[in-house]
Design a protein around this motif. Structure first.
Motif, PDB file in Angstrom:
ATOM      1  N   GLN A 119      -2.580   8.703   6.769  1.00  0.00           N
ATOM      2  CA  GLN A 119      -3.020   8.949   8.141  1.00  0.00           C
ATOM      3  C   GLN A 119      -4.284   9.786   8.158  1.00  0.00           C
ATOM      4  O   GLN A 119      -5.062   9.739   9.076  1.00  0.00           O
ATOM      5  CB  GLN A 119      -1.929   9.727   8.887  1.00  0.00           C
ATOM      6  CG  GLN A 119      -0.885   8.866   9.505  1.00  0.00           C
ATOM      7  CD  GLN A 119      -1.356   8.219  10.765  1.00  0.00           C
ATOM      8  OE1 GLN A 119      -2.523   8.274  11.107  1.00  0.00           O
ATOM      9  NE2 GLN A 119      -0.463   7.560  11.469  1.00  0.00           N
ATOM     10  N   LEU A 120      -4.460  10.547   7.134  1.00  0.00           N
ATOM     11  CA  LEU A 120      -5.555  11.489   7.172  1.00  0.00           C
ATOM     12  C   LEU A 120      -6.772  10.994   6.415  1.00  0.00           C
ATOM     13  O   LEU A 120      -7.816  11.602   6.460  1.00  0.00           O
ATOM     14  CB  LEU A 120      -5.099  12.816   6.558  1.00  0.00           C
ATOM     15  CG  LEU A 120      -3.828  13.341   7.196  1.00  0.00           C
ATOM     16  CD1 LEU A 120      -3.436  14.645   6.569  1.00  0.00           C
ATOM     17  CD2 LEU A 120      -4.022  13.513   8.685  1.00  0.00           C
ATOM     18  N   ASP A 169       8.775  10.786  -1.217  1.00  0.00           N
ATOM     19  CA  ASP A 169       9.016  12.219  -1.339  1.00  0.00           C
ATOM     20  C   ASP A 169       7.706  13.013  -1.376  1.00  0.00           C
ATOM     21  O   ASP A 169       7.709  14.208  -1.155  1.00  0.00           O
ATOM     22  CB  ASP A 169       9.911  12.561  -2.536  1.00  0.00           C
ATOM     23  CG  ASP A 169       9.691  11.656  -3.706  1.00  0.00           C
ATOM     24  OD1 ASP A 169      10.620  11.389  -4.442  1.00  0.00           O
ATOM     25  OD2 ASP A 169       8.534  11.188  -3.859  1.00  0.00           O
ATOM     26  N   LEU A 180       4.370  13.710   0.594  1.00  0.00           N
ATOM     27  CA  LEU A 180       4.031  13.515   2.003  1.00  0.00           C
ATOM     28  C   LEU A 180       2.843  12.594   2.127  1.00  0.00           C
ATOM     29  O   LEU A 180       2.005  12.511   1.244  1.00  0.00           O
ATOM     30  CB  LEU A 180       3.718  14.864   2.643  1.00  0.00           C
ATOM     31  CG  LEU A 180       4.975  15.639   2.961  1.00  0.00           C
ATOM     32  CD1 LEU A 180       4.656  17.070   3.202  1.00  0.00           C
ATOM     33  CD2 LEU A 180       5.663  15.023   4.171  1.00  0.00           C
ATOM     34  N   LEU A 181       2.823  11.927   3.235  1.00  0.00           N
ATOM     35  CA  LEU A 181       1.788  10.920   3.398  1.00  0.00           C
ATOM     36  C   LEU A 181       0.395  11.536   3.444  1.00  0.00           C
ATOM     37  O   LEU A 181       0.228  12.672   3.856  1.00  0.00           O
ATOM     38  CB  LEU A 181       2.019  10.125   4.678  1.00  0.00           C
ATOM     39  CG  LEU A 181       1.533  10.735   5.977  1.00  0.00           C
ATOM     40  CD1 LEU A 181       1.509   9.689   7.038  1.00  0.00           C
ATOM     41  CD2 LEU A 181       2.442  11.873   6.367  1.00  0.00           C
ATOM     42  N   VAL A 230      12.642   6.745   0.877  1.00  0.00           N
ATOM     43  CA  VAL A 230      11.718   7.527   1.679  1.00  0.00           C
ATOM     44  C   VAL A 230      10.772   8.252   0.730  1.00  0.00           C
ATOM     45  O   VAL A 230      11.194   8.808  -0.272  1.00  0.00           O
ATOM     46  CB  VAL A 230      12.489   8.537   2.524  1.00  0.00           C
ATOM     47  CG1 VAL A 230      11.542   9.313   3.400  1.00  0.00           C
ATOM     48  CG2 VAL A 230      13.532   7.833   3.351  1.00  0.00           C
ATOM     49  N   MET A 251       4.818   6.285   3.362  1.00  0.00           N
ATOM     50  CA  MET A 251       5.928   7.085   3.889  1.00  0.00           C
ATOM     51  C   MET A 251       7.268   6.519   3.496  1.00  0.00           C
ATOM     52  O   MET A 251       8.184   7.252   3.179  1.00  0.00           O
ATOM     53  CB  MET A 251       5.812   7.161   5.402  1.00  0.00           C
ATOM     54  CG  MET A 251       4.605   7.970   5.829  1.00  0.00           C
ATOM     55  SD  MET A 251       4.546   8.223   7.572  1.00  0.00           S
ATOM     56  CE  MET A 251       3.857   6.703   8.117  1.00  0.00           C
ATOM     57  N   ILE A 252       7.367   5.219   3.551  1.00  0.00           N
ATOM     58  CA  ILE A 252       8.638   4.589   3.221  1.00  0.00           C
ATOM     59  C   ILE A 252       8.345   3.511   2.198  1.00  0.00           C
ATOM     60  O   ILE A 252       7.660   2.539   2.497  1.00  0.00           O
ATOM     61  CB  ILE A 252       9.283   3.981   4.479  1.00  0.00           C
ATOM     62  CG1 ILE A 252       9.501   5.078   5.510  1.00  0.00           C
ATOM     63  CG2 ILE A 252      10.583   3.290   4.123  1.00  0.00           C
ATOM     64  CD1 ILE A 252       9.677   4.578   6.888  1.00  0.00           C
TER      65      ILE A 252
END
Lengths: 1146, 427
Positions: B161-162, B155, B157-158, B153, B133-134
């Motif tokens: 998490q999934l 660009d 998307l993460l 940041v 993410m960062i």
């Protein structure tokens, strides 16, 4: 919106510029004018079209926020960038909004529509982040919008969004507590979620919103226990703490009957439990009676048996003691401390001691908890005594806590070591610590009578210490010690009296004088002399000493007025003219009191009583005593005061509440009639739990419509199926909820359809989970767990029910788990043909309800069950177990090897056994009370002249994890007779010996049974094709799975055993495997050229964990052969190769 | 849970604040600052402070205080562990955790904190997820960023998490696939003045640096896993397999991480690599004393002992010292009375020795406390417990990785107790 916001912004912006900046922020006040300018250019940058400028501006603004400076006047300029396309700018705008929305509620509303749009975005991450920000904006007016958003997100397809929804719940609750009821509904729904991602967050929401609604946990209890190990660390902490509280309300105190516990202990209690627990709650008295009589003496002997769910919790939390996260370890430790039987609490000590090497803050907290624990359970930490030794580099607070623990751990055996340690501590630089050490010595002395004198002497020596603090502390401690045993202290008092010549510290002198005065009757000769000396130096003494001299004089006057009358008069006279008015007052007062004159009132009569009253001895006890009424590991425990939001740890209930509330219906697609009994049962339950059914969006009709044909809902199974359970509930009794659930129902239905479509598109094989991520979860669980291998066989087959069953039952590979699995499978197969005579089915179903899925283990096997293949239950079990891997082919029971050529081993020789000889063999039959045990047939022969009585097993010394199911006691074995019994041993798939005592009425014999590796498995049946597929698949997927090892050896067959029959026989003798019939699948596969050399294949699985064992022997010319063993248990594989090699070559 | 976080430097300046729920005024920190004033050392500040409306839980790390504000009941270790995670994350991102670094990357730290906690409850604490993410700063990127005006940041998307494995992101690619493991052991010991071991144990840690493409599944086995008495694992390690077979099976995170920490069975005798002969004595009368310390190798398994350093807290009453070292050099700080003797490599032929005289303040009594010597040392290519890695197998990927294991032994809390003898000047 953009137009209006821009307009608004211009206006707002200009007005803002016009207004002076109020002194919200002192820091910016200093550079008032320049600050102004900067904000102006920031606004310009934000208004520009370039993303880079906007980004730069936002960065500067966020940096201001981070420094704690006020940037609220920029709100209008910032908020309109909320719809900015650039994701970096957007993120920073979100950060800003969350920080200032509460202060500028009206303007914040402008951003809401953006988030609402975001909530509908097809990208789950955008949905999640929109919800996250929306719920973080603390603006009361949007509560309804938030509520709606949360509700929607809670049934989102993406578990990540659902997790965000769980996080949003406490946010909304803190904003508007009136939403509680609605939120509880959402929590209830999310609690039923099966993904590890959601579990931690929703339990956290539960704890913040409705910790009192423990009833919501029942249905999810087992699922939470099973998921626990895969939940992220922070979630684990929250779940474990909550489950501790839950267990305290639902289970019985495992220590209530400690003596019995010691013999029962551990796993055994678990197996004995089903019957007992259930009978307690059974309404039907008759049945109760019947079962009671069935239960043997064992059950009667143990009034307490642990609820299997209680055991489940303990077992599933234990591995987390190895976590790297100190909070998780502490959470498990407190769980064990509060919930485990005394004998098992010890396991946490090692983990806690490990935490002591962590950061000093961690040490601080852990030591506080250890201090509390060590009062109740000293034995637990005694082996780690040295870990609590103090280092000179420790911070003072750590030192003091360690000292506390050491003091708590002191007992007769270790006190000398501890005192030696204390001696070094006394020399420390750190005076606070020295003072604490002296107190600790005092406490040791009071607790342990043997060392009291040594301690006293040591303390007396300290009186000559140079440091005032040390002396004062010592004197205080000595004083306390002396008060405890007044009869022996004259020596020390004499000694102390002598010290008055040397000790100059006023506090110490005063204390000594008080002591002499208090116990002047014990030192009748010395006391007056001390007074004489003191009288001499009176004028030079410090005030506190003078006061004590007066005190001493008064006491002596009362007890020994003959010798001290004049001295007292003298001292009082001196005091009368003292400069200090306290002393003058005291002197006047005492004179009136003790010297009887006419004027002195009634009080002087009681002077003796006043002065020489028995003073209660001060109690020296640990400040950590009784702290354990706070849940350990909590903030409240640490502070020893109730912190806000602390949930009291309840006491154990007197009688356990109904354990069946935790039962979860496993099936949905079961035909109507099988559900009847369970419904009735539920209804009863509902009567006393009115909350229970105000639930769930999914209501009955939807479900049944779906479940008839729908693979998605059909396969949604196991722990998740409480949805359907509660659904049917509401259908039954809660008509009024019908309307409420209708809209949800509609949604649900839609979603279902979508899911089904997705599934169809994605995979030809129906998966157990409908959502993509949960599908992934399943994959993960497959990777993680061994039983997966077993169950994954069925993946390609139509038996989709059993597959979903197994995938649901989670990662755990513990024995019990897989038992459950087989159990469920059994039911699946049972319920599949719905047209079968319902009677039998019904019976089975009923049994299941009452015995919590564990009906296989009968706690008291009756002798008839000992020969397992004969009875219905176990034979069906065999079929079921085999059914795991079987599909369409017929099973061939003929491949079971004849039991005639079983090798027998000697357990007890006739001579050592004093006439009793015992032999055993591995009967190779499934052990019916527990399919994970190896059946051992034991044959007793009594060749003595007298009869042997009460043969039984006692005192099993087992490696961890191993279990024994002992045979029922043989009451009498007449001389010359032989009797056989069967016992079960779970060797945990290791060849370690099981040691136990074999007892007769007169003697005890230590014996041990060590299994050859070949006996640790049981045969399973598969076709050649399956065998190959299995072998190949496991080899291919090596990486993801645990690494199914393959071991290959070349060998030369002995002449005699070159024939096919001989090979097969030798292999099956060496290991309990079944032969894979070769060539049986020629029909179904395209014709294969016959292999150049015959291959013999054998298949089996290990008894405890069910890992596959595949053996193939390729025979070539001239007796050359190649042996291949595939087994994921490396150790078993290697040993098996060795054994088979030996069998084939000799 | 966690309401606010303040970063405070040793002089008491709050240079970063982050609030997750309603804003808590800075003044709440006054209670903390008060406690900090009272404490002699920063370590002495109580980690948990009770104020009328809040609870303050703080850690002291890398010369910074991380102070969190709590309003309701929460397990203190939960917060402490999280705060340490924050410090580790800063270290991981910027190479070190210090006031300057945080001030230089204020916005990024703030964003990190935003991602790590949601409403005070940890959301993403795995470094791999956060880095999705960062992005951490690199020199190249900061140049590019200034030119193009983009920031760090992410660009895209993460996805982390999934992924099924929270600690590893998908799609890792390396040209050189390598996996290195450092087995680092520390000896904690207390030796008494005669050289006998009062207490000794070995703490070990296996640090990994794994740069492998794809989703490798590693299995690390030891020659002698029975040595390990108590272990704790990174969440990626499969507990059950350790329980049953004593092998470490795991899908590693990407990059550096601590695979496991262990403790070596206390029953095994711990080899003490050095011995110390010392005497610190003071004359019965007069204000002089003598110090004599010799360090020599003991059980070193044939390896050289390096980086030897002796630290002594001398008694407060010492006025000055006059010592000579046969090897290395010593420094003495008269303010803190801290004597540090940096020896370096230990030469068994010529044992290093430090001796000389101590002078006490005039009239001061003979010091009572016994200064203890803290020893620091390092032995390369040796795990003092004898632990050996047997092999590392990789499954799931086709390529052949470079593999390496390094062993280091260090002194942990290694203390030698002394006895200050008094000697008669005239004998």
């Amino acid at each position: 919106m953009s137009a209006s916001s821009a307009f608004n912004d211009e206006k707002g912006g200009s007005s803002n510029v016009g207004e002076p900046e109020y002194g919200h922020d002192p820091a910016s006040g200093g550079i008032f004018s320049s600050d102004y300018k900067r904000h102006d250019d920031l606004k310009e940058m934000l208004d520009s079209n370039k993303d880079s400028l906007k980004l730069e501006a936002m960065k500067r603004i966020v940096a201001m926020i981070a420094r704690g400076k006020n940037a609220s006047d920029l709100f209008p300029a910032v908020v309109k960038n909320v719809a900015c396309k650039n994701i970096e700018v957007k993120k920073l705008v979100y950060v800003y909004l969350v920080r200032y929305a509460e202060e500028q509620q009206d303007l914040a509303l402008l951003s809401i529509s953006t988030f609402q749009r975001g909530l509908k975005d097809p990208n789950q991450l955008i949905r999640a982040s929109a919800l996250r920000v929306l719920s973080s904006i603390r603006v009361t007016i949007i509560v309804p919008i938030m509520m709606l958003a949360i509700k929607e997100a809670a049934s989102d397809m993406s578990p990540y969004v659902r997790k965000t929804a769980a996080h949003a719940i406490p946010k909304l609750y803190s904003l508007d507590p009136e939403q509680k009821d609605c939120l509880i509904e959402v929590i209830e729904k999310l609690l039923a979620d099966k993904t590890t991602l959601v579990a931690g967050s929703v339990v956290m929401a539960f704890e913040e919103v409705c910790p009192e609604r423990i009833d919501l946990i029942h249905k999810n209890y087992r699922k939470l226990c099973n998921l626990l190990i895969d939940v992220e660390e922070w979630g684990q902490v929250v779940i474990i703490n909550m489950l501790t509280r839950y267990a305290r309300t639902q289970f019985l105190n495992p220590n209530m009957n400690e003596s019995l516990l010691e013999e029962g202990g551990g796993e055994k209690a678990f197996y004995g439990s089903d019957n007992d627990d259930d009978t307690d709650d059974e309404e039907d008295k008759e049945e109760k009676e019947k079962k009671k009589t069935e239960a043997t003496a064992i059950v009667k002997r143990k009034p307490y048996v642990m609820d299997p769910d209680h055991r489940l919790l303990l077992r599933n939390t234990k591995p987390l003691l190895q976590s790297r996260n100190a909070a998780v370890v502490m959470a498990v430790a407190q769980l064990y401390f509060h919930l485990a039987p005394k004998a098992e609490v010890g396991v946490i000590a090692k983990a806690l001691v490990r935490l002591m090497r962590s950061h000093s803050e961690v040490q601080y907290v852990v030591l506080q908890n250890v201090a509390t624990m060590s009062i109740k359970r000293r034995g637990m930490f005694e082996p780690y005594l040295k870990s609590f030794y103090i280092r000179s580099t420790d911070p003072t607070q750590i030192k003091v806590l360690k000292l506390e623990v050491l003091t708590n751990l002191a007992n007769e055996t270790n006190i000398s070591t501890i005192l030696r340690e204390f001696q070094t501590y006394i020399k420390s630089n750190d005076k606070d610590f020295v003072a604490a050490t002296i107190q600790a010595i005092g406490r040791c002395a009071t607790n342990i009578g043997e060392v009291r004198d040594t301690c006293l002497n040591g303390l007396v020596q300290l009186l000559s210490n140079r440091d005032e603090l040390v002396v004062a502390e010592s004197v205080v401690v000595i004083k306390k010690l002396l008060q405890m045993q007044p009869e022996q202290h004259s020596d020390i008092i004499k000694h102390m009296a002598k010290l008055t010549d040397n000790i100059q510290v006023p506090m110490a002198r005063a204390s000594i004088l008080w002591l002499i005065g208090e116990y002047c009757e014990h030192v009748p000769k010395i006391a007056p002399d001390v007074l004489r000396k003191m009288a001499k130096t009176f004028t030079n003494e410090e005030d506190i000493v003078k006061l004590q001299i007066i005190n001493l004089a008064a006491k002596l006057y009362l007890t020994n007025s003959k010798q001290t009358k004049l001295l007292t008069q003298y001292v009082l006279n001196l005091a009368k003219y003292d400069q200090n008015y306290d002393i003058r007052d005291r002197a006047r007062f005492i004179r009136q009191l003790i010297v009887p004159t006419d004027k002195s009132g009634a009080l002087s009569k009681y002077a003796k009583k006043l002065f020489l009253a028995l003073k209660p001895a001060p109690v020296l006890e640990s400040p950590f005593k009784d702290r354990d009424h706070f849940q350990l590991g909590s903030l409240s425990h640490l502070l020893n005061a109730k912190a806000g939001g602390y949930q009291v740890l309840p006491d154990w209930p007197e009688a356990a509440p109904d354990p069946s509330v935790r039962n979860v219906e496993v099936k949905e697609s079961v035909p109507e009639w099988t559900k009847c009994s369970s419904r009735e049962k539920r209804k009863e339950k509902k009567a006393d739990k009115p909350f229970y059914s105000d639930s769930e969006g999914e209501s009955g009709p939807t479900e049944s419509a779906d479940s008839a044909s729908d693979t998605a809902s059909g396969s949604e199974s196991g722990s998740g199926s409480e949805e359907s359970g509660s659904g049917s509930e509401s259908e039954e009794s809660n008509e009024e909820s019908e309307s409420a659930s209708e809209e949800d129902e509609e949604e649900e239905g839609k979603k279902k359809k979508k899911n089904v479509e997705k599934i169809k598109a994605r995979k030809p094989v129906p998966e157990s989970e409908s959502e993509p991520s949960s599908g992934e979860d399943v994959k993960k669980s497959e990777k993680k767990s061994k039983p997966r291998i077993g169950s994954s066989e069925s993946e390609s087959e139509e038996d989709n029910d059993s597959e979903s069953e197994s995938s649901e039952s989670e990662e755990e590979e513990s024995e019990e788990e897989s038992e459950e699995e087989t159990k469920k499978k059994k039911k699946t197969t049972a319920s599949k043909p719905p047209s079968k005579p319902p009677k039998k089915e019904n019976k089975k179903e009923k049994k299941e309800m009452s015995l919590l899925d564990f009906d296989d283990f009968d706690p008291a096997p009756s002798p008839s069950q000992v020969t397992p293949l004969n009875n219905f239950l176990s034979s069906s079990l065999v079929t079921d177990l085999e059914g795991l891997s079987l599909t369409d082919n017929v099973l061939s029971p003929t491949t079971i090897i004849p039991s005639g050529n079983l090798k027998t081993y000697e357990l007890l020789h006739r001579i050592t056994g004093e006439g009793l000889s015992v032999e055993y063999c591995f009967s190779r039959q499934p052990f019916s009370p527990d399919p994970h045990m190896v059946a051992v047939k034991i044959q007793f022969t009594n060749s003595a002249t007298s009869e042997a009585k009460s043969l039984h097993v006692e005192d099993a010394k087992l490696q961890s994890g191993m279990r024994i199911k002992e045979f029922p006691e043989i009451e009498v074995l007449p001389a010359g007779e032989t009797v056989s019994v069967v016992m079960g041993i779970d060797f945990c798939d290791s060849t370690q010996a099981a040691n136990f005592q074999l007892c007769t009425h007169t003697r005890k014999f230590f014996v041990s049974i060590q299994p050859p590796v070949g006996e640790l498995m049981m045969p399973i049946f598969m076709t050649e094709n399956e065998f190959k597929k299995e072998q190949e698949m496991l080899l291919q997927s090596l990486g993801q799975l645990m690494g199914m090892n393959e071991i290959t050896e070349k060998l030369t067959l002995e002449e005699k055993c070159q024939g096919e029959h001989a090979v097969v026989q030798r292999v099956t003798t060496a290991a309990n495997l079944s032969r894979v019939p070769c060539g049986s699948d020629k029909e179904c596969s395209p014709p294969v050229p016959p292999p150049p050399f015959p291959i013999h294949r054998f298949a089996g699985k290990t008894v405890t964990s069910g890992s596959l064992v595949l053996v193939s022997v390729v025979t070539k010319e001239d007796g050359a052969a190649q042996l291949t063993v595939n087994c994921e248990k490396m150790v078993i594989g290697t040993m098996l190769v060795k054994d088979i090699l030996q069998a084939l070559t000799q | 849970m966690i309401n606010s976080l303040f970063l405070i430097n040793p002089s008491g300046e709050m240079f970063l604040e982050k609030h997750w729920k309603s804003v808590v005024s800075r003044s709440v920190c006054d209670y903390f600052l008060e406690a900090k004033e009272k404490a002699l050392e920063p370590e002495d500040v109580p980690p948990v402070i009770h104020t009328p409306h809040h609870y303050l839980i703080s850690i002291y790390r890398d010369k910074l205080f991380f102070l969190s504000v709590i309003q309701t009941e929460v397990p203190p270790l939960f917060v402490i562990e999280f705060l340490h995670r924050v410090a580790e994350m800063i270290q991981d991102y910027f190479g070190e955790c210090s006031e300057t670094v945080v001030k230089d990357h204020m916005v990024m730290v703030y964003e990190l904190l935003e991602e790590m906690l949601d409403n005070g409850f940890p959301l993403a604490t795995e470094s791999n997820v956060l880095k999705e993410m960062i992005r951490p700063p690199t020199i190249l990127r900061s140049v590019v960023n200034t030119l193009t005006g983009t920031s760090n940041v992410g660009d895209t998307l993460l996805t982390g998490q999934l992924s099924t494995i929270p600690w590893r992101r998908a799609g890792v690619r390396y040209t050189n696939n390598e996996a290195y493991f450092d087995v680092v052991e520390e000896i904690d010991a207390i030796l008494d003045q005669s050289g006998t071991t009062v207490f000794a144990e070995i703490q070990g840690v296996v640090e990994a640096c794994v740069k492998l493409s794809g989703m490798p599944d590693l299995t690390l086995s030891f020659m002698n896993p029975r040595l390990l008495d108590d272990v704790s694992f990174h969440p990626c390690v499969r507990y059950k397999l350790w329980e049953s077979e004593r092998v470490l099976s795991f899908i590693p995170p990407d990059g550096n991480f601590t695979l496991m920490t262990y403790h070596v069975n206390a029953q095994n005798l711990v080899a003490i690599p050095v011995y110390v002969k010392q005497s610190i004595s003071f004359f019965e009368c007069g204000s002089d004393g003598r110090l004599d310390v010799t360090v020599g190798p003991k059980q070193t398994m044939g390896k050289t002992v390096e980086g030897v350093m002796v630290t002594v807290h001398l008694p407060k009453t010492i006025l000055s010292i006059n010592l000579t070292a046969t090897q290395g050099s010593y420094t003495y700080d008269n303010g803190t009375k801290l004597l540090v003797w940096d020896i370096g490599k230990l030469n068994p032929q010529k044992l290093p020795n430090l001796r000389g005289s101590l002078s006490l303040q005039a009239g001061a009594p003979k010091p009572e406390e016994n200064p203890s010597l803290n020893i620091d040392l390092k032995i390369q290519q040796l795990a003092i417990s004898g632990l050996k890695v047997n092999r590392l197998d990789m499954f799931g990927e086709k390529y052949k990785p470079f593999k390496g294991v390094k062993y280091i032994t260090k002194a942990g809390k290694f203390q030698v107790l002394t006895i200050t003898a008094s000697i008669n000047k005239y004998t």
